[in-house]
Enzyme design. Structure first.
Site, PDB file in Angstrom:
ATOM      1  N   LYS A 273       0.716  -1.148  -0.135  1.00  0.00           N
ATOM      2  CA  LYS A 273      -0.008  -0.133   0.211  1.00  0.00           C
ATOM      3  C   LYS A 273       1.014   1.280   0.006  1.00  0.00           C
ATOM      4  O   LYS A 273       0.516   2.231  -0.796  1.00  0.00           O
ATOM      5  CB  LYS A 273      -0.902  -0.091   1.037  1.00  0.00           C
ATOM      6  CG  LYS A 273      -2.025  -0.951   1.176  1.00  0.00           C
ATOM      7  CD  LYS A 273      -2.900  -1.261   2.373  1.00  0.00           C
ATOM      8  CE  LYS A 273      -3.970  -2.554   2.146  1.00  0.00           C
ATOM      9  NZ  LYS A 273      -4.474  -3.001   3.527  1.00  0.00           N
TER      10      LYS A 273
ATOM     11  N   GLN B 187      -4.281  -1.750   9.642  1.00  0.00           N
ATOM     12  CA  GLN B 187      -4.354  -2.972   9.116  1.00  0.00           C
ATOM     13  C   GLN B 187      -4.864  -4.028  10.199  1.00  0.00           C
ATOM     14  O   GLN B 187      -4.589  -4.024  11.198  1.00  0.00           O
ATOM     15  CB  GLN B 187      -2.764  -3.210   8.827  1.00  0.00           C
ATOM     16  CG  GLN B 187      -2.564  -4.618   7.852  1.00  0.00           C
ATOM     17  CD  GLN B 187      -3.324  -4.498   6.441  1.00  0.00           C
ATOM     18  OE1 GLN B 187      -3.070  -3.550   5.790  1.00  0.00           O
ATOM     19  NE2 GLN B 187      -3.847  -5.426   6.169  1.00  0.00           N
TER      20      GLN B 187
ATOM     21  N   ASP C  47     -10.747   2.836   4.298  1.00  0.00           N
ATOM     22  CA  ASP C  47     -11.131   1.351   4.016  1.00  0.00           C
ATOM     23  C   ASP C  47     -12.640   1.129   4.157  1.00  0.00           C
ATOM     24  O   ASP C  47     -13.250   0.058   3.787  1.00  0.00           O
ATOM     25  CB  ASP C  47     -10.416   0.669   5.460  1.00  0.00           C
ATOM     26  CG  ASP C  47      -9.473   0.017   4.895  1.00  0.00           C
ATOM     27  OD1 ASP C  47      -9.206  -0.342   3.688  1.00  0.00           O
ATOM     28  OD2 ASP C  47      -8.468  -0.576   5.961  1.00  0.00           O
TER      29      ASP C  47
END
Ligand code: NAD
Length: 292
Positions: free
Chosen positions: A52, A96, A119
């Protein structure tokens, strides 16, 4: 059979984003900025976060990696998240998953400000998605929708079977494909671990989204000829012939299913790279909102 090439489409999307960033910088503005928080050193998570951050560099975004030790407390992590919420230089950030067991994942995701939740995991954004309101769509389902749309895969009136009901893949996929939208308008069945007649359902499906996390679960005999196969699975399977000691397997037995499918995503190179591209797209959207 048409291969749904997520590697190529994600490269196209990244090129589009890079162009947008060039324009932003030409106007004398700062670059969009994504931060990623990782707690502990889970191998797969480190790989994902690394990819990412690398993708940010590629499109000209700023990125910040906040790498916290495994023993970080929930209170310490919450403080970090509040600081990111308040930081005007950061447009969006991700935490994460999975988090270490002593941290309540739900509590952490709830603490991310919905405007920075690129997200798309915050209940506000999930609710907006379900109501078909503008929001950050969670990156994996968003990536699948984009892939179907860019390949002009017919979805209207088609029967989709989504295997898996997780909050980040199966459930949002089932909602998005049932909505009136590009790559939507489908009739959706959602299957899960308690489904008793899965093979009967998949044999009737025009489109199958396999998101259960069991390597090579979907076999050719479970699929009707010409079906569209979306393989979300990513599992590390031990493999001594590989230098790193494992190979990445999807949820679909590609070897046999690809001979029968109309369209299919490979693993790797299908849904995975799309997920990262859509995270960048969400960050660009957050930047646009932040700047206006
Ligand atoms: P999860 O473990 O949260 O959910 C799995 C789902 O599969 C559950 O809802 C369960 O009910 C269902 N299931 C399990 N066994 C089943 C069976 N025998 N028959 C029918 N349904 C069954 O998983 P997840 O987070 O949704 O991830 C699924 C897979 O997708 C994993 O391999 C994960 O690594 C991968 N993934 C990939 C991406 C990507 O970017 N490509 C992103 C997220 C997850």
């Amino acid at each position: 059979m048409i291969l749904l090439d997520g590697k190529q489409i994600s490269a196209d999307i990244k090129a589009e984003i890079a162009l947008a960033v060039t324009e932003i910088k030409k106007e004398g503005k700062r670059a969009p900025h994504l931060a990623a928080v990782i707690v502990g050193n889970n191998g797969a998570s480190m790989t994902y976060v690394g990819a990412k951050v690398k993708a940010c560099e590629l499109v000209g975004f700023s990125s910040t990696l906040i790498d916290l030790p495994a023993q970080t407390t929930e209170v310490e992590l919450l403080a970090k998240i509040h600081a990111l919420n308040d930081n005007l230089e950061i447009d969006g950030f991700i935490v994460q998953l999975p988090l270490p067991e002593h941290i309540d994942e739900q509590k952490i995701l709830m603490a991310v400000h919905p405007d920075k939740d690129v997200d798309g995991f915050h209940p506000t954004n999930v609710g907006r998605m379900a109501l078909d309101l503008p929001t950050f769509l969670s990156a994996t389902p968003y990536g699948i929708m984009e892939l179907l749309e860019r390949y002009k895969v017919p979805t209207s009136g088609k029967h989709v079977v989504v295997i898996g009901r997780s909050h980040i893949v199966g459930r949002p996929m089932s909602i998005l494909m049932s909505q009136k939208r590009p790559a939507g308008d489908s009739t959706v069945t959602i299957a899960h671990s308690r489904t008793t007649n899965l093979e009967k359902l998949t044999l009737e499906a025009d489109i199958i989204v396999a998101a259960l996390g069991i390597p090579e679960f979907l076999k050719a005999e479970m699929v009707k000829p010409g079906a569209v196969i979306i393989d979300v699975g990513i599992t590390r399977v031990p493999d001594e012939t590989k230098k790193r000691g494992y190979r990445i397997a999807g949820d679909v037995d590609f070897e046999s299913v690809s001979k029968k499918a109309g369209y299919i995503t490979p693993v790797p190179g299908g849904v995975g790279p799309m997920t990262i591209a859509m995270l960048l797209k969400n960050t660009l959207l957050a930047f646009g909102r932040n700047a206006s």
